[in-house]
Scaffold this motif. Sequence first.
Motif, short mmCIF file in Angstrom:
data_model
loop_
_atom_site.label_atom_id
_atom_site.label_comp_id
_atom_site.label_asym_id
_atom_site.label_seq_id
_atom_site.Cartn_x
_atom_site.Cartn_y
_atom_site.Cartn_z
N GLY A 145 6.09 -7.26 -4.45
CA GLY A 145 4.87 -7.18 -5.26
C GLY A 145 3.84 -6.24 -4.66
O GLY A 145 3.25 -5.42 -5.36
N ILE A 146 3.64 -6.35 -3.34
CA ILE A 146 2.68 -5.46 -2.66
C ILE A 146 3.15 -4.00 -2.74
O ILE A 146 2.36 -3.09 -2.99
N SER A 166 12.67 -15.72 1.14
CA SER A 166 12.68 -15.22 -0.23
C SER A 166 11.27 -15.09 -0.79
O SER A 166 10.98 -14.17 -1.55
N ILE A 167 10.38 -15.99 -0.38
CA ILE A 167 8.98 -15.88 -0.79
C ILE A 167 8.35 -14.62 -0.18
O ILE A 167 7.65 -13.86 -0.85
N ALA A 168 8.63 -14.39 1.11
CA ALA A 168 8.09 -13.21 1.78
C ALA A 168 8.65 -11.93 1.18
O ALA A 168 7.94 -10.93 1.02
N PHE A 169 9.94 -11.95 0.83
CA PHE A 169 10.53 -10.78 0.19
C PHE A 169 9.87 -10.50 -1.16
O PHE A 169 9.56 -9.36 -1.50
N GLY A 170 9.66 -11.55 -1.94
CA GLY A 170 9.00 -11.38 -3.24
C GLY A 170 7.59 -10.85 -3.09
O GLY A 170 7.16 -9.98 -3.84
N ALA A 171 6.86 -11.36 -2.09
CA ALA A 171 5.50 -10.87 -1.85
C ALA A 171 5.52 -9.40 -1.44
O ALA A 171 4.67 -8.61 -1.87
N GLY A 172 6.49 -9.03 -0.62
CA GLY A 172 6.60 -7.63 -0.21
C GLY A 172 6.92 -6.71 -1.36
O GLY A 172 6.39 -5.59 -1.44
N ARG A 220 -2.28 -9.72 -8.87
CA ARG A 220 -1.34 -10.24 -9.87
C ARG A 220 0.11 -10.07 -9.42
O ARG A 220 0.90 -11.01 -9.49
N ARG A 221 0.46 -8.87 -8.97
CA ARG A 221 1.85 -8.63 -8.58
C ARG A 221 2.23 -9.43 -7.34
O ARG A 221 3.36 -9.89 -7.21
N PHE A 222 1.30 -9.60 -6.40
CA PHE A 222 1.57 -10.40 -5.21
C PHE A 222 1.85 -11.85 -5.60
O PHE A 222 2.84 -12.44 -5.16
N VAL A 223 1.01 -12.42 -6.45
CA VAL A 223 1.17 -13.82 -6.83
C VAL A 223 2.42 -14.02 -7.68
O VAL A 223 3.22 -14.94 -7.42
N TYR A 224 2.61 -13.18 -8.69
CA TYR A 224 3.76 -13.35 -9.58
C TYR A 224 5.08 -13.16 -8.83
O TYR A 224 6.03 -13.92 -9.04
#
Length: 97
Positions: free
Chosen positions: A61-62, A53-59, A27-31
Amino acid sequence: MADNKEIIPPQYDLDAKWDACLDLTVRRFVYSSFAGAFGGLLFFRSPLTRWASIAFGAGVGIGSAYAECSRLFDGPPTKLALPKVSETATQHVQGSE
């Protein structure tokens, strides 16, 4: 047949903890990836910075999911004892001012 299932206390039920951690991580990775994609589309024009920015958001979240899962498995962190300060050290600091 009688069901002789042992009831496991929640703090020792590893299956439930793993399920909760996997659910939380996905959930946190996707959101946060979606939030990074939205922020990239909103603020940046270059495709490279949008992907960043997508990679930063995924990081993010993880990382937040990892912190939450480690708290879930290990329990709440213990409070560290504050170092004891002697009175002579505080008097020396106050006297030098």
